[in-house]
Design an enzyme around this catalytic site. Structure first.
Site, short mmCIF file in Angstrom:
data_model
loop_
_atom_site.label_atom_id
_atom_site.label_comp_id
_atom_site.label_asym_id
_atom_site.label_seq_id
_atom_site.Cartn_x
_atom_site.Cartn_y
_atom_site.Cartn_z
N HIS A 32 5.46 2.79 10.74
CA HIS A 32 5.83 2.96 9.38
C HIS A 32 5.24 1.65 8.61
O HIS A 32 5.88 0.54 9.19
CB HIS A 32 7.12 3.34 8.94
CG HIS A 32 7.60 3.28 7.39
ND1 HIS A 32 8.28 2.30 6.89
CD2 HIS A 32 7.02 4.06 6.55
CE1 HIS A 32 8.35 2.64 5.40
NE2 HIS A 32 7.59 3.68 5.32
N HIS A 55 2.16 -3.43 0.48
CA HIS A 55 3.31 -2.29 0.01
C HIS A 55 3.16 -2.50 -1.38
O HIS A 55 3.81 -3.64 -2.08
CB HIS A 55 4.53 -2.86 0.64
CG HIS A 55 5.73 -1.82 0.63
ND1 HIS A 55 6.81 -2.01 0.64
CD2 HIS A 55 5.57 -0.38 0.39
CE1 HIS A 55 7.41 -0.70 0.62
NE2 HIS A 55 6.76 0.16 0.51
#
Length: 525
Positions: free
Chosen positions: A56, A102
């Site tokens: 992830h 991110h």
């Protein structure tokens, strides 16, 4: 006469010290049946029949809010055997190239090209089986086109994509050996990558740095996860949104704006049909897809719809991802996903802690190739689909004896554990698995000894031995402060070799210690 001569030669050449070295050799006397590279599962079934080692936010070096983005964690993950790499694609600051970061945080970007080149270089070092790149896409159509050209240029012939728009069944790991696949869905909308409040993010990141201890927190059991998820309010649920959250109708509108070449390269299409989460579990006999759920969404569904989840995963791929509040890059109990057949239980590989140790241990199975065949009970439809909440009788009993340990003197300094005396080691031994099987026990502490001899027996009755893991930890007892960490390992129960075995221990990050080993015995009844 020949036998007598052999015995004399054996006595002369194989001394007690040699026998000790053999017993404590992880290479000559390993605890699990099939070592690195020895694949023994059937690899010819569709991808949906396998648990797949999944990362992830694979590009992050630390926490989810302010750490650097880099290709180094991607390389390390691939070298460990991880087969699913996640990249979040955003336009760069000048809107003419693609950054990996991110979004809406202070994470510093790395270029898409650098990540793709590193994936190609290291993809098959640990395993020849396919690497899946899951793309969270925040690109405009022109940048999607650029991404498609970049992917084709980097991977060339090893990139797999089908001729059809939709697959009726996924190919097998065997068919996809040495290939790279893309998995994504159309973006909801173009978003700016950094619209978070910088002061708040820095504050959260600072708090995150002092949150979870490396091994201080025990992994919560499945029942606790479900109970916690059902009590969460809607505001907390909103933190767990993912790119798969828009519905099929919106997806069809977005398809019109997709760069044609980019769309063609997507093998594993992701998407959530219109309606409730339960509606999302409806399977289409004409096409297979990937569905993503947060750990909390999975727990809520599992509370009442476990068999529906299992049925969905028999043909389709289910990806589970960490909830949005895990800013420290911590992880969750993977067994809730595995017992429901979820293939892609996505973990933050850059961190450490007990949950990640379980993930490392689970994928030591099947030669460490990153694909573990799901047990038959998760694939059966007759007489009924498996119900994860159903009480089961024990199928197998595992007996474990912990004899002794050695090697700390060579891997740690003399004063690492205690300033003025030898360490007081004790071992924790137990099972990770379904709730009925999960338990931890411990030996007594052996005082003032670098080579502790415990000689203690443990018995574990297992209802689902197919996915159970043996957990082993060693700690040094400290009366006045927190106990010191002395090593850990996790081993798949299905691969344990009966007999007396050398069990190598690893550090907090899952790296094998050079010399520390336990001598243990395994028996099955």
């Amino acid at each position: 006469m020949g036998t007598y001569k052999c015995c004399l030669i054996f006595k002369r050449r194989f001394r007690v010290d040699d026998f000790h070295r053999f017993l404590f050799s992880h290479e000559l006397n390993p605890p699990i049946r099939h070592g690195q590279g020895q694949v023994h599962h059937d690899m010819a079934a569709p991808l949906s029949h396998y648990f797949i080692y999944t990362g992830h936010n694979s590009y992050l070096t630390g926490n989810q809010l302010s750490s650097d983005c880099s290709d180094l964690p991607i390389i390390r993950a691939l070298q460990r055997g991880v087969r699913v790499i996640e990249l979040d694609m955003w336009p760069n600051s000048s809107k003419d190239d693609i950054s990996i970061l991110h979004g809406r945080t202070l994470t510093t970007p790395v270029s898409l090209l650098k990540c793709l080149l590193s994936i190609k270089k290291h993809a098959f070092e640990a395993s020849p089986y396919p690497v899946i790149i899951t793309l969270e896409d925040h690109l405009t159509p022109d940048l999607q086109d650029k991404a498609a050209k970049m992917v084709l240029e980097v991977f060339g012939d090893i990139l797999y994509y089908p001729d059809k728009d939709h697959l009726k069944e996924f190919p097998s790991p065997q068919d996809l050996k040495g290939r790279v696949l893309l998995s994504t869905k159309p973006p909801k909308e173009y978003l700016q990558a950094k619209d978070g409040n910088a002061a708040t993010i820095k504050e959260d990141a600072k708090a995150a740095a002092t949150d979870d201890a490396a091994w201080g927190k025990e992994v919560p059991d499945i029942h606790s996860q479900i109970h916690s998820a059902t009590k969460h309010d809607q505001r907390e649920d909103d933190d767990d949104t993912d790119e798969d959250e828009d519905d099929e109708e919106e997806e069809q509108k977005m398809q019109q704006h997709l760069a044609p070449q980019y769309k063609h390269l997507i093998t594993i299409k992701a998407g959530k049909p219109k309606g409730t989460l339960l509606d999302a579990l409806q399977s289409d006999p004409e096409k297979v897809r990937r569905l993503s759920l947060s750990e909390q969404q999975l727990a809520k569904l599992a509370d009442h719809h476990g068999t529906e989840i299992v049925r969905f995963t028999q043909r389709n791929l289910l990806r589970i991802y960490p909830k949005g509040t895990r800013v420290t890059s911590s992880n969750y109990n993977p067994f809730l996903g595995w017992v429901h057949g979820a293939q892609m239980v996505a973990f933050n590989m850059q961190g450490y802690g007990r949950a990640l140790w379980l993930m490392h241990g689970f994928y030591k199975a099947n030669g460490g190739c990153g694909y573990v065949k799901k047990p038959d009970f998760l694939m059966q439809t007759d007489p009924e689909v498996f119900d994860p909440k159903k009480s089961l009788s024990p199928k197998k009993t595992l007996k474990v004896k912990v004899y002794m340990g050695d090697g700390w003197r060579m891997d740690f300094t003399q004063t690492h554990f205690d300033q003025y005396s030898p360490p007081d080691f004790y071992a924790r031994v137990g099972i990770a698995g379904v709730p009925a099987d999960s338990v931890m026990k411990r030996t007594r502490a052996i005082e003032d000894n670098w080579v502790p001899v415990w000689e203690e027996d443990f018995t574990f009755k297992l209802t689902v031995p197919e996915i159970a893991l043996l957990r082993v930890e060693v700690h040094e007892y400290d009366m006045s402060e927190k106990d010191d960490f002395g090593g850990q390992t996790v081993l798949p129960v299905s691969e344990l070799i009966p007999g007396i075995r050398a069990v190598a221990l690893h550090d907090r990050k899952g790296i094998k210690l050079n010399n520390v080993k336990l001598l243990m015995r395994f028996e099955f009844e």
